[in-house]
Design a protein around this motif. Structure first.
Motif, short mmCIF file in Angstrom:
data_model
loop_
_atom_site.label_atom_id
_atom_site.label_comp_id
_atom_site.label_asym_id
_atom_site.label_seq_id
_atom_site.Cartn_x
_atom_site.Cartn_y
_atom_site.Cartn_z
N ILE A 115 0.85 -1.20 0.00
CA ILE A 115 0.00 0.00 0.00
C ILE A 115 0.88 1.24 0.00
N MET A 116 1.88 1.26 0.87
CA MET A 116 2.69 2.47 1.05
C MET A 116 3.49 2.80 -0.20
N ASP A 117 4.02 1.78 -0.85
CA ASP A 117 4.79 2.04 -2.07
C ASP A 117 3.91 2.74 -3.11
N ALA A 118 2.70 2.24 -3.26
CA ALA A 118 1.78 2.83 -4.24
C ALA A 118 1.36 4.23 -3.82
N LEU A 119 1.09 4.41 -2.53
CA LEU A 119 0.62 5.73 -2.07
C LEU A 119 1.72 6.79 -2.17
N ILE A 120 2.95 6.39 -1.86
CA ILE A 120 4.06 7.34 -1.95
C ILE A 120 4.26 7.75 -3.41
N LYS A 121 4.12 6.78 -4.28
CA LYS A 121 4.26 7.08 -5.71
C LYS A 121 3.17 8.06 -6.16
N GLN A 122 1.99 7.87 -5.60
CA GLN A 122 0.86 8.70 -6.02
C GLN A 122 0.80 10.05 -5.30
N ASN A 123 1.00 10.03 -3.96
CA ASN A 123 0.75 11.23 -3.14
C ASN A 123 2.02 11.96 -2.70
N GLY A 124 3.16 11.43 -3.07
CA GLY A 124 4.41 12.07 -2.66
C GLY A 124 5.00 11.42 -1.43
N THR A 125 6.19 11.86 -1.07
CA THR A 125 6.91 11.22 0.04
C THR A 125 6.27 11.55 1.39
N VAL A 126 6.64 10.78 2.39
CA VAL A 126 6.21 11.10 3.75
C VAL A 126 7.41 11.65 4.50
N ASN A 127 7.14 12.44 5.54
CA ASN A 127 8.27 13.04 6.28
C ASN A 127 8.97 12.00 7.15
N GLY A 128 10.12 12.39 7.66
CA GLY A 128 10.97 11.47 8.42
C GLY A 128 10.30 10.92 9.67
N THR A 129 9.43 11.73 10.29
CA THR A 129 8.78 11.27 11.53
C THR A 129 7.80 10.13 11.23
N VAL A 130 7.10 10.23 10.10
CA VAL A 130 6.17 9.15 9.74
C VAL A 130 6.95 7.86 9.51
N GLU A 131 8.08 8.01 8.83
CA GLU A 131 8.90 6.83 8.54
C GLU A 131 9.47 6.25 9.84
N TYR A 132 9.93 7.14 10.72
CA TYR A 132 10.51 6.73 12.00
C TYR A 132 9.49 5.94 12.84
N LEU A 133 8.21 6.40 12.81
CA LEU A 133 7.20 5.76 13.64
C LEU A 133 6.50 4.57 12.96
N GLY A 134 6.43 4.63 11.63
CA GLY A 134 5.60 3.64 10.95
C GLY A 134 6.36 2.56 10.19
N LYS A 135 7.69 2.65 10.17
CA LYS A 135 8.45 1.67 9.39
C LYS A 135 9.55 1.06 10.26
N GLN A 136 9.70 -0.24 10.17
CA GLN A 136 10.73 -0.91 10.98
C GLN A 136 11.44 -1.94 10.11
N GLY A 137 12.76 -1.80 10.01
CA GLY A 137 13.54 -2.77 9.25
C GLY A 137 13.04 -2.94 7.83
N GLY A 138 12.69 -1.84 7.18
CA GLY A 138 12.22 -1.89 5.80
C GLY A 138 10.77 -2.32 5.65
N LYS A 139 10.11 -2.57 6.78
CA LYS A 139 8.72 -3.04 6.73
C LYS A 139 7.79 -1.92 7.20
N TRP A 140 6.85 -1.53 6.34
CA TRP A 140 5.84 -0.55 6.76
C TRP A 140 4.84 -1.26 7.66
N LEU A 141 4.66 -0.72 8.88
CA LEU A 141 3.78 -1.38 9.85
C LEU A 141 2.34 -0.91 9.72
N ALA A 142 2.18 0.34 9.27
CA ALA A 142 0.84 0.91 9.18
C ALA A 142 0.86 2.06 8.19
N VAL A 143 -0.32 2.50 7.80
CA VAL A 143 -0.43 3.59 6.83
C VAL A 143 -0.75 4.88 7.58
N PRO A 144 0.00 5.97 7.32
CA PRO A 144 -0.32 7.21 8.04
C PRO A 144 -1.73 7.68 7.72
#
Lengths: 444, 310
Positions: A115-144
């Protein structure tokens, strides 16, 4: 094991097969199954309705039956629901999660990289804090999530800041244009705090352990580069940056309301709406309440960026997420719904319904007209969504590994450090106390 | 009644297995057990199971993957904040219970001396703080103590007195949470003591009066000994409930400022649920169990002993 094929069994099977093949396909409301969703119960009246309408639209299209629960974060009900569902491995399929929850429940969440790969492609990048909180070891845990995500930047009184501190916040952060805030530094902020305090209109920053206090103090710590624990989990509290931050706060707290250590998340709102405060740090909910209850205050409010510290300009950002439990029985439908809710048209509907409170985390969605058009005064929320990427969006306690940072945040270690030092404890003693607390958070 | 009914049925059926079943059903204790079974089931599901599960949780590591035995407790013993919480919980519970007992005792005497005609009204009114859900009444207190807009401070200001930081200063905050606990809990003591007072035979007071006993001697030698059991049970019960208090502290101060009003339950919640360390939270909440269990055992043993003597 023997299989006895009897005449009766053959007849039965033949009849059953005929019935199944001959049965007409009924495209019912539950053709694609059902899911249940636990959304955050919005503060803003009417905001839940927009979400419900979106979900119903999706459900009708996808033929999925959806059950929605709006769960309040009051009294930590949402947090308790998440904890209970993770423990029981049963509950909603999708659940709204605040800041630290995805990392805390990482093992129980379905990865959402697709989901995140497609959304980032469509809606633009997410900021560092979203990545810090929502991604672990290359795995997106949830969608902002759009709903509930917020920046807690300054909301200033135009008149009081101009009169007492000589600062024109509208000129500094003009509506429709990039900020002209090079002089908006921690030194300027301190002078403004002193001037407003002397005039009886102190800047209202809480020093309690609730989210608003922790976020404001945490952003200023970041401005000094005062990290308590680094990204690798090393305790770094015994640093000059931390000493500098404590020294700055010692001077600043003298100009804050004397009861700031007892403030909760409602205190700063009341401080602004009552007309006593020249500035608070909050999303536009305080302004929205003022618009309803104290219009003369609301028309003097201007939301803008944080002051700049020696290590940069940091704005407190708290994203919400939509997580899909790995025990969900309908992951495909859950992923489809989360994707639908993250489409630009859905995002805009949610932002409008919340009066501009909700913030999408994707870079292409931070310039929606709702913020530019909000009034009174016209353009008061223009800079709320950080449209010019003027400040680094951060969360208190970062960059510590989230499981450690969560405890620093929840225990309000930074605000406690500030209060201890302000109340007369030496910086070294305060830092030693913090170091001891941090050691306790290193448990695995 | 049950014995008779079941006994008749038993004589009709003669088969061995069924007879023993009927014999079992004849017993009063069996009937009593069956009647209590729904309640026992509820207690097992909502009390025993969670208690055992929390014991299990307290023996796991933070990520709940590994058995660590008493590791969580030894970790807690090395934390400064934990001992602060222990100290505060003791101050909170003991001070609150002592004052609740004293106020309850005095008010019970006042109410007892009101003519029975108007007594019911007073009893009803005095029970109001205990009847309102604590989370709600504490919210009202929160408004009275509000950091910026305290109603108490507004009144003090009318007399030219400086505002009091009710929830902003560590000592005032402790005072505030204890005060609210006393306000909520004193009516329970009052009603229990009132019931005990009403059961003291009037003849004892008459005999004491004939012997020339003073007011104080009547209290010391008649009232208190007659109320001893109820005082012990009420104190024990209140002590356990006060040690386990959550809502008052959570609503009023959330444990602040600087953790100076945290009690076991609020700190367990902060560490376990908010901090994501459920095993440590479980350990914090279980810490008092053995201490309170020993206290309960001594108090109940004393009561039983006195009961046997009587």
């Amino acid at each position: 094991m023997t299989h006895n094929v009897t005449r009766r069994r053959v007849t039965k099977t033949a009849l059953a097969s005929t019935a199944l093949v001959g049965m007409p396909f009924v495209h019912g409301a539950r053709a694609a199954g059902s899911i249940s969703v636990g959304f955050w119960d919005h503060w803003v009246p009417g905001a839940n309705k927009a979400t419900t309408e979106l979900v119903n639209e999706w459900a009708a299209k996808e033929k999925v039956e959806v059950k929605i629960d709006y769960i309040t974060s009051q009294g930590n009900k949402l947090l308790l629901t998440i904890a209970a569902e993770a423990q029981a491995k049963s509950g909603h399929d999708i659940i709204a999660m605040a800041t630290w929850d995805p990392a805390d429940k990482a093992d129980a969440l379905e990865p959402v990289n697709d989901i995140m790969d497609a959304l980032i492609k469509q809606n633009g990048t997410v900021n560092g804090t979203v990545e810090y909180l929502g991604k672990q070891g290359g795995k997106w845990l949830a969608v902002p999530a759009t709903v509930g995500s917020q920046i807690k930047g300054p909301c200033s009184r135009i008149d009081l800041m101009k009169k007492h501190a000589g600062i024109d916040v509208q000129a500094m952060y003009p509506a429709g244009s990039p900020p002209k805030a090079d002089d908006w530094t921690y030194d300027t902020f301190l002078k403004a705090a002193e001037a407003c305090h002397k005039a009886g209109h102190s800047i209202g920053i809480g020093l309690g352990t609730t989210s608003d206090s922790v976020d404001s103090v945490g952003a200023i710590f970041h401005g000094f580069g005062a990290d308590l624990v680094d990204a690798k989990g090393n305790i770094t509290v015994k640093s000059d940056n931390v000493r500098q931050a404590l020294d700055y706060f010692k001077r600043l707290v003298a100009f804050l309301p004397p009861d700031a250590p007892a403030w909760d998340d409602a205190s700063n709102n009341k401080w602004l709406v009552s007309g006593r405060g020249a500035m608070i740090m909050n999303p536009p909910s305080a302004w929205a309440v003022a618009k309803r209850d104290a219009p003369q205050v609301a028309e003097q409010c201007w939301t803008h960026g944080m002051a700049k510290g020696p290590k940069g300009r940091f704005g407190p950002f708290l994203p919400f997420f939509w997580g899909i439990w790995n025990f969900s029985k309908n992951k495909a439908a859950a992923k489809s719904l989360v994707t639908f809710l993250s489409q630009p048209s859905s995002v805009e509907k949610m932002v409008v319904a919340s009066g501009g409170y909700d913030l999408p985390s994707f870079s292409k969605l931070t310039t929606l007209p709702v913020w530019a058009n909000a009034e009174p005064p016209k353009g008061t929320l223009y800079h709320y969504a950080n449209p010019h990427d003027h400040q680094t969006l951060s969360i208190a306690a970062a960059p510590a590994p989230p499981k450690i940072a969560q405890q620093i945040y929840r225990q309000g270690v930074q605000t406690k450090m500030v209060v201890r030092h302000f109340q007369g404890e030496s910086a070294e003693k305060t830092i030693a106390w913090a170091a001891s607390e941090l050691e306790g958070f290193m448990r695995t | 009644m049950a014995d008779i009914a079941v006994s008749r049925a038993g004589t009709v059926n003669g088969a061995g297995g069924r007879t023993s079943l009927h014999r079992l059903m004849q017993r009063k204790s069996t009937v009593a057990f069956l009647m209590a079974l729904p309640l026992i089931t509820v207690i097992v599901l909502l009390v025993v199971y969670p208690a055992i599960y929390s014991l299990h949780l307290a023996t796991l590591n933070k990520s709940m993957e590994r058995f660590v035995g008493f590791g969580n407790f030894t970790f807690l013993f090395g934390r400064e904040t934990f001992w602060l919480v222990v100290k505060q919980s003791c101050i909170f519970a003991i001070t609150a219970v002592v004052f609740k007992a004293l106020i309850g005792f005095v008010v019970a005497h006042f109410v007892h001396n009101i003519p029975s005609k108007g007594q019911r009204k007073w009893r009803g009114m005095l029970l109001v703080p205990w009847v309102i859900p604590p989370a709600m009444s504490t919210l009202a207190w929160l408004w009275l103590f509000d950091p910026s807009y305290s109603a108490f401070n507004w009144i003090l200001a009318l007399f030219g007195i400086d505002p009091v930081p009710w929830t902003g200063d560590a000592y005032w905050a402790r005072f505030s949470v204890i005060l609210v606990n006393i306000w909520i809990g004193a009516p329970f003591f009052m009603i229990m003591y009132l019931a005990a007072l009403k059961s003291v035979p009037e003849q004892l007071y008459e005999a004491a009066a004939i012997d020339g006993a003073t007011w104080w001697q009547r209290i010391w030698y008649v009232t208190l000994p007659m109320m001893r059991n109820i005082i012990a049970i009420t104190t024990l019960f209140s002590l356990i409930v006060t040690f386990a208090n959550f809502d008052i502290v959570r609503v009023l101060t959330a444990g602040g400022p600087l953790d100076h009003t945290h009690v076991f339950a609020t700190w367990a919640f902060r560490v376990g649920i908010e901090g994501g360390d459920i095993p440590l939270g479980a350990s914090v909440s279980l810490f008092m169990v053995p201490i309170l269990a020993v206290a309960a055992w001594f108090i109940l043993r004393d009561i039983t002993k006195r009961g046997n003597e009587a």
